[in-house]
Design a protein around this motif. Structure first.
Motif, mmCIF file in Angstrom:
data_model
loop_
_atom_site.group_PDB
_atom_site.id
_atom_site.type_symbol
_atom_site.label_atom_id
_atom_site.label_comp_id
_atom_site.label_asym_id
_atom_site.label_seq_id
_atom_site.Cartn_x
_atom_site.Cartn_y
_atom_site.Cartn_z
ATOM 1 N N VAL A 1 -22.745 39.495 -72.878
ATOM 2 C CA VAL A 1 -23.749 38.482 -73.230
ATOM 3 C C VAL A 1 -23.068 37.177 -73.629
ATOM 4 O O VAL A 1 -22.142 37.172 -74.441
ATOM 5 N N ARG A 2 -23.523 36.055 -73.087
ATOM 6 C CA ARG A 2 -23.030 34.728 -73.457
ATOM 7 C C ARG A 2 -24.011 34.122 -74.469
ATOM 8 O O ARG A 2 -24.974 33.456 -74.093
ATOM 9 N N TRP A 3 -23.759 34.384 -75.737
ATOM 10 C CA TRP A 3 -24.728 34.021 -76.773
ATOM 11 C C TRP A 3 -24.946 32.521 -76.874
ATOM 12 O O TRP A 3 -26.054 32.063 -77.170
ATOM 13 N N ARG A 4 -23.938 31.717 -76.613
ATOM 14 C CA ARG A 4 -24.105 30.255 -76.707
ATOM 15 C C ARG A 4 -25.089 29.731 -75.665
ATOM 16 O O ARG A 4 -25.729 28.703 -75.875
ATOM 17 N N GLU A 5 -25.200 30.431 -74.547
ATOM 18 C CA GLU A 5 -26.129 30.003 -73.507
ATOM 19 C C GLU A 5 -27.588 30.184 -73.933
ATOM 20 O O GLU A 5 -28.496 29.640 -73.308
ATOM 21 N N LEU A 6 -27.813 30.960 -74.977
ATOM 22 C CA LEU A 6 -29.174 31.295 -75.393
ATOM 23 C C LEU A 6 -29.695 30.405 -76.522
ATOM 24 O O LEU A 6 -30.844 30.555 -76.944
ATOM 25 N N SER A 7 -28.870 29.461 -77.000
ATOM 26 C CA SER A 7 -29.221 28.703 -78.204
ATOM 27 C C SER A 7 -30.527 27.936 -78.075
ATOM 28 O O SER A 7 -31.322 27.877 -79.023
#
Length: 255
Positions: free
Chosen positions: A78-84
């Protein structure tokens, strides 16, 4: 079309249960392979058997099951920064969509959805998927809002999120993992809204329980294919699925 969707209808009509289970299985297979699409496919096909306001809450529960299973498998990707920016946009869109689902015929919006999807697919084919422009994370706010509205109305807000992740240049594992993370968040919010608005009932929960094994089985088979396909095949597969969904909604709006 049956006016009710519950355990009694499914167990009392084995052929209907078989058809519904086959739809769920195929939708889950596509979801695990490409990373999205199960909600829109299930809603699009199950509405031939049951009313949309009964189908959407059941599909929500099936999608939660799919998101939990795939998220557990892909969690480290999961790329958490992409979900901000996707998270706040999704909350706004889900709230708007749930209210619309309760108060108006959702089918009235199918034309707009179909045109949007078709325009994106044509654009992506013209520039080629691998050459799509890279956009900033701020695009997650409007696309997340749009995805939330579609999710509440049609059982899956995938297309705008697919556009965002494709133009953020995520590889296939990160794409699928990040999509499952935002989908799980969206579904949790939707479930709370549906319960509050009286759209999700115990009877629909029983119908979900009877269809859940088909969902799990489809995810298992689809995951095996996902690990084998190339990045190029993955990108082209997402566009083909979006084109099919677009055609479905344009035809629905025209009828």
């Amino acid at each position: 079309m049956h006016s009710h969707l519950d355990a009694a209808v499914l167990t009392g009509h084995p052929v209907v249960w078989l058809f519904a289970g086959a739809i769920v299985f195929v939708s889950a297979y596509v979801r695990a392979t490409i990373g999205f699409g199960s909600g829109l496919i299930m809603v699009g096909l199950l509405t031939f058997l049951f009313p949309i306001k009964l189908v959407v809450p059941v599909v929500l529960l099936l999608d939660i099951l799919g998101s939990v299973l795939l998220s557990g498998y892909d969690f480290k990707q999961v790329r958490w920064r992409e979900l901000s920016w996707l998270f706040p946009g999704s909350v706004l869109g889900l709230t708007i969509g749930a209210w619309v689902l309760r108060s108006t015929p959702a089918q009235h919006l199918t034309l707009f959805l179909g045109v949007f999807l078709l325009a994106y697919v044509l654009y992506a084919v013209w520039v080629k998927p691998e050459r799509l422009p890279r956009v900033g994370r701020g695009w997650g706010l409007p696309l997340g809002t749009f995805g939330g509205v579609i999710g509440s109305l049609y059982g899956g807000g995938g297309p705008p999120l697919v556009a965002y992740f494709q133009m953020r240049k995520l590889d296939k594992r990160a794409f699928r993992a990040s999509f499952q993370a935002i989908a799980l968040f969206d579904n949790a919010v939707r479930m709370g809204l549906y319960i509050y608005l009286g759209l999700l009932t115990l009877q629909l929960g029983a119908a979900f329980a009877l269809l859940a094994p088909a969902m799990a089985l489809g995810l298992w088979f689809g995951n095996r294919l996902h690990l084998r396909i190339s990045e190029q095949a993955f990108l082209r597969g997402t566009l083909i699925l979006l084109a099919v969904i677009s055609a479905k909604y344009l035809l629905s709006a025209a009828v």
